[in-house]
Scaffold this motif. Structure first.
Motif, mmCIF file in Angstrom:
data_model
loop_
_atom_site.group_PDB
_atom_site.id
_atom_site.type_symbol
_atom_site.label_atom_id
_atom_site.label_comp_id
_atom_site.label_asym_id
_atom_site.label_seq_id
_atom_site.Cartn_x
_atom_site.Cartn_y
_atom_site.Cartn_z
ATOM 1 N N PRO A 159 40.137 1.259 11.898
ATOM 2 C CA PRO A 159 41.033 1.568 13.018
ATOM 3 C C PRO A 159 41.724 2.918 12.885
ATOM 4 C CG PRO A 159 41.973 -0.127 11.610
ATOM 5 C CD PRO A 159 40.585 0.095 11.126
ATOM 6 N N LEU A 160 41.883 3.568 14.014
ATOM 7 C CA LEU A 160 42.669 4.794 14.122
ATOM 8 C C LEU A 160 44.044 4.375 14.639
ATOM 9 C CD1 LEU A 160 42.752 7.932 14.010
ATOM 10 C CD2 LEU A 160 41.968 7.916 16.392
ATOM 11 N N VAL A 161 45.079 4.591 13.834
ATOM 12 C CA VAL A 161 46.401 4.045 14.118
ATOM 13 C C VAL A 161 47.411 5.167 14.289
ATOM 14 C CG1 VAL A 161 48.250 2.549 13.247
ATOM 15 C CG2 VAL A 161 45.858 1.950 12.822
ATOM 16 N N TRP A 162 48.265 5.008 15.276
ATOM 17 C CA TRP A 162 49.335 5.977 15.528
ATOM 18 C C TRP A 162 50.556 5.228 16.042
ATOM 19 C CZ3 TRP A 162 51.230 8.670 20.215
ATOM 20 C CH2 TRP A 162 52.015 9.790 19.896
ATOM 21 N N GLN A 163 51.678 5.475 15.403
ATOM 22 C CA GLN A 163 52.933 4.833 15.775
ATOM 23 C C GLN A 163 52.801 3.313 15.828
ATOM 24 O OE1 GLN A 163 54.229 6.774 19.419
ATOM 25 N NE2 GLN A 163 55.084 8.494 18.278
ATOM 26 N N GLY A 164 52.079 2.772 14.850
ATOM 27 C CA GLY A 164 51.939 1.328 14.723
ATOM 28 C C GLY A 164 50.952 0.688 15.668
ATOM 29 N N ARG A 165 50.221 1.477 16.445
ATOM 30 C CA ARG A 165 49.270 0.938 17.416
ATOM 31 C C ARG A 165 47.862 1.422 17.096
ATOM 32 N NH1 ARG A 165 49.270 3.051 21.993
ATOM 33 N NH2 ARG A 165 50.561 4.873 21.522
ATOM 34 N N ILE A 166 46.883 0.572 17.331
ATOM 35 C CA ILE A 166 45.486 0.994 17.226
ATOM 36 C C ILE A 166 45.121 1.711 18.512
ATOM 37 C CG2 ILE A 166 43.090 0.233 17.039
ATOM 38 C CD1 ILE A 166 44.062 -2.121 15.368
ATOM 39 N N ILE A 167 44.811 2.992 18.411
ATOM 40 C CA ILE A 167 44.503 3.796 19.594
ATOM 41 C C ILE A 167 43.018 4.130 19.699
ATOM 42 C CG2 ILE A 167 46.808 4.794 19.781
ATOM 43 C CD1 ILE A 167 45.719 7.299 18.352
ATOM 44 N N GLY A 168 42.260 3.742 18.697
ATOM 45 C CA GLY A 168 40.829 4.015 18.699
ATOM 46 C C GLY A 168 40.217 3.494 17.423
ATOM 47 N N MET A 169 38.992 3.882 17.195
ATOM 48 C CA MET A 169 38.270 3.420 16.018
ATOM 49 C C MET A 169 37.402 4.543 15.469
ATOM 50 S SD MET A 169 38.175 0.421 14.419
ATOM 51 C CE MET A 169 38.446 -0.826 15.661
ATOM 52 N N ALA A 170 37.478 4.721 14.145
ATOM 53 C CA ALA A 170 36.544 5.620 13.475
ATOM 54 C C ALA A 170 35.237 4.854 13.285
ATOM 55 C CB ALA A 170 37.094 6.076 12.142
ATOM 56 N N LEU A 171 34.143 5.455 13.674
ATOM 57 C CA LEU A 171 32.839 4.806 13.624
ATOM 58 C C LEU A 171 31.848 5.730 12.929
ATOM 59 C CD1 LEU A 171 30.724 2.644 14.530
ATOM 60 C CD2 LEU A 171 30.503 3.966 16.662
ATOM 61 N N ARG A 172 31.265 5.232 11.841
ATOM 62 C CA ARG A 172 30.208 5.995 11.177
ATOM 63 C C ARG A 172 28.883 5.566 11.784
ATOM 64 N NH1 ARG A 172 31.142 8.847 6.808
ATOM 65 N NH2 ARG A 172 32.749 7.476 5.977
ATOM 66 N N THR A 173 28.288 6.443 12.555
ATOM 67 C CA THR A 173 27.084 6.078 13.291
ATOM 68 C C THR A 173 25.823 6.132 12.437
ATOM 69 O OG1 THR A 173 27.030 8.369 14.056
ATOM 70 C CG2 THR A 173 27.991 6.730 15.543
ATOM 71 N N ARG A 174 25.859 6.907 11.364
ATOM 72 C CA ARG A 174 24.718 6.902 10.452
ATOM 73 C C ARG A 174 25.186 7.285 9.061
ATOM 74 N NH1 ARG A 174 22.453 11.957 9.255
ATOM 75 N NH2 ARG A 174 23.093 13.681 10.618
ATOM 76 N N ARG A 175 24.430 6.888 8.069
ATOM 77 C CA ARG A 175 24.781 7.167 6.676
ATOM 78 C C ARG A 175 24.765 8.675 6.420
ATOM 79 N NH1 ARG A 175 21.693 4.735 1.305
ATOM 80 N NH2 ARG A 175 23.141 5.630 -0.241
ATOM 81 N N GLY A 176 25.772 9.135 5.686
ATOM 82 C CA GLY A 176 25.843 10.541 5.322
ATOM 83 C C GLY A 176 26.451 11.432 6.375
ATOM 84 N N ALA A 177 26.821 10.873 7.523
ATOM 85 C CA ALA A 177 27.405 11.673 8.608
ATOM 86 C C ALA A 177 28.907 11.421 8.697
ATOM 87 C CB ALA A 177 26.751 11.324 9.937
ATOM 88 N N ASN A 178 29.641 12.427 9.136
ATOM 89 C CA ASN A 178 31.050 12.225 9.420
ATOM 90 C C ASN A 178 31.197 11.238 10.570
ATOM 91 O OD1 ASN A 178 31.961 14.043 7.468
ATOM 92 N ND2 ASN A 178 31.800 15.778 8.879
ATOM 93 N N PRO A 179 32.283 10.479 10.602
ATOM 94 C CA PRO A 179 32.450 9.519 11.692
ATOM 95 C C PRO A 179 32.750 10.205 13.017
ATOM 96 C CG PRO A 179 34.434 9.598 10.359
ATOM 97 C CD PRO A 179 33.409 10.441 9.649
ATOM 98 N N VAL A 180 32.579 9.457 14.087
ATOM 99 C CA VAL A 180 33.109 9.849 15.394
ATOM 100 C C VAL A 180 34.306 8.943 15.669
ATOM 101 C CG1 VAL A 180 30.929 10.708 16.303
ATOM 102 C CG2 VAL A 180 31.528 8.295 16.631
ATOM 103 N N TYR A 181 35.128 9.362 16.620
ATOM 104 C CA TYR A 181 36.363 8.647 16.908
ATOM 105 C C TYR A 181 36.299 8.156 18.357
ATOM 106 C CZ TYR A 181 37.395 10.848 12.552
ATOM 107 O OH TYR A 181 37.315 11.252 11.241
ATOM 108 N N VAL A 182 36.169 6.849 18.490
ATOM 109 C CA VAL A 182 35.944 6.214 19.786
ATOM 110 C C VAL A 182 37.259 5.663 20.316
ATOM 111 C CG1 VAL A 182 34.669 4.401 21.000
ATOM 112 C CG2 VAL A 182 33.607 5.594 19.064
ATOM 113 N N SER A 183 37.556 5.952 21.576
ATOM 114 C CA SER A 183 38.746 5.371 22.196
ATOM 115 C C SER A 183 38.468 5.092 23.665
ATOM 116 C CB SER A 183 39.968 6.284 22.046
ATOM 117 O OG SER A 183 39.755 7.548 22.642
#
Length: 227
Positions: A159-183
């Motif tokens: 989870p991507l959290v800000w001010q105590g709330r989940i505002i999105g999700m970090a998602l690793r779409t493939r091994r060895g890659a940086n995640p993307v941030y889905v909201s």
């Protein structure tokens, strides 16, 4: 919101943000998704002409076969101001959307949705402007922190959290890659947004709609820039 009503200054955009953020629907309100689109914009940060090149790419949601793409270029919009990029990018994105041969049922936007300090990332603003379901798929964090582990395996989420709330999700779409941030953008829940991003991947870091939209926006910019 009509494009003619878009603010002409950064100060006016900041004043308008709370009212527009209140119009965002962060839950599922979408029908069958047969056509999905990717949206992206290409700019030069310190361009004195404030030119934005945008592109929309429509795909068949089941097969990911291309159905068409359109671009648009606007000059003289807002300057580059962090947190206000939606007001700079949405006008040409909306023009590209309306020129597509088929209206998409869902749009994945290269940028943030609710994962924004005022809850109005470019995906939210585009969705509210066009009244279309949207998802934000960003390559970096604008606000918040990733809590918990994010293993180096495809499909890992945290989870991507800000001010105590989940505002999105970090998602690793493939091994060895940086995640993307889905909201969520508009009319889509976080769970549904994640499911679509996963379903629209092809083993690459970015889901196919935004990957193709990025390439299309670059072509629009190169087609307009001299030399």
């Amino acid at each position: 919101m009509h494009l003619a009503d878009f603010p002409a200054t950064a100060a006016a955009a900041r004043l308008l943000q709370p009212a527009l953020a209140a119009r965002v629907v962060p839950r599922d309100d979408l029908g069958p998704v047969r056509v999905v689109a990717g949206a992206d914009a290409s700019t030069l940060r310190f361009d004195p002409t404030r030119t934005v090149h945008a592109a929309m790419v429509a795909l068949d949601a089941a097969s990911l076969a291309p159905l068409g793409e359109c671009g648009a270029t606007h000059r003289g919009g807002l300057p580059y101001v962090p947190g206000l990029l939606g007001f700079r990018e949405v006008p040409p994105l909306a023009d590209a959307f309306r020129a597509l041969p088929r209206r998409p049922d869902l749009v994945l936007v290269d940028g943030h949705g609710l994962a924004h300090p005022r809850g109005l990332g470019v995906a939210c603003l585009l969705g509210v402007t066009l009244d279309v379901p949207t998802i934000g798929v960003a390559k970096s964090i604008l606000v918040g922190t990733v809590e918990g582990d994010l293993p180096d395996v495809a499909g890992a989420q945290a989870p991507l959290v800000w001010q105590g709330r989940i505002i999105g999700m970090a998602l690793r779409t493939r091994r060895g890659a940086n995640p993307v941030y889905v909201s969520p953008g508009h009319r889509v829940s976080l769970a549904t947004a994640l499911a679509w991003v996963v379903a629209l991947g092809r083993g690459r870091r970015l889901p196919e709609p935004t990957r193709l939209a990025h390439a299309a926006a670059t072509r629009v910019r190169l087609g307009h820039d001299p030399g």
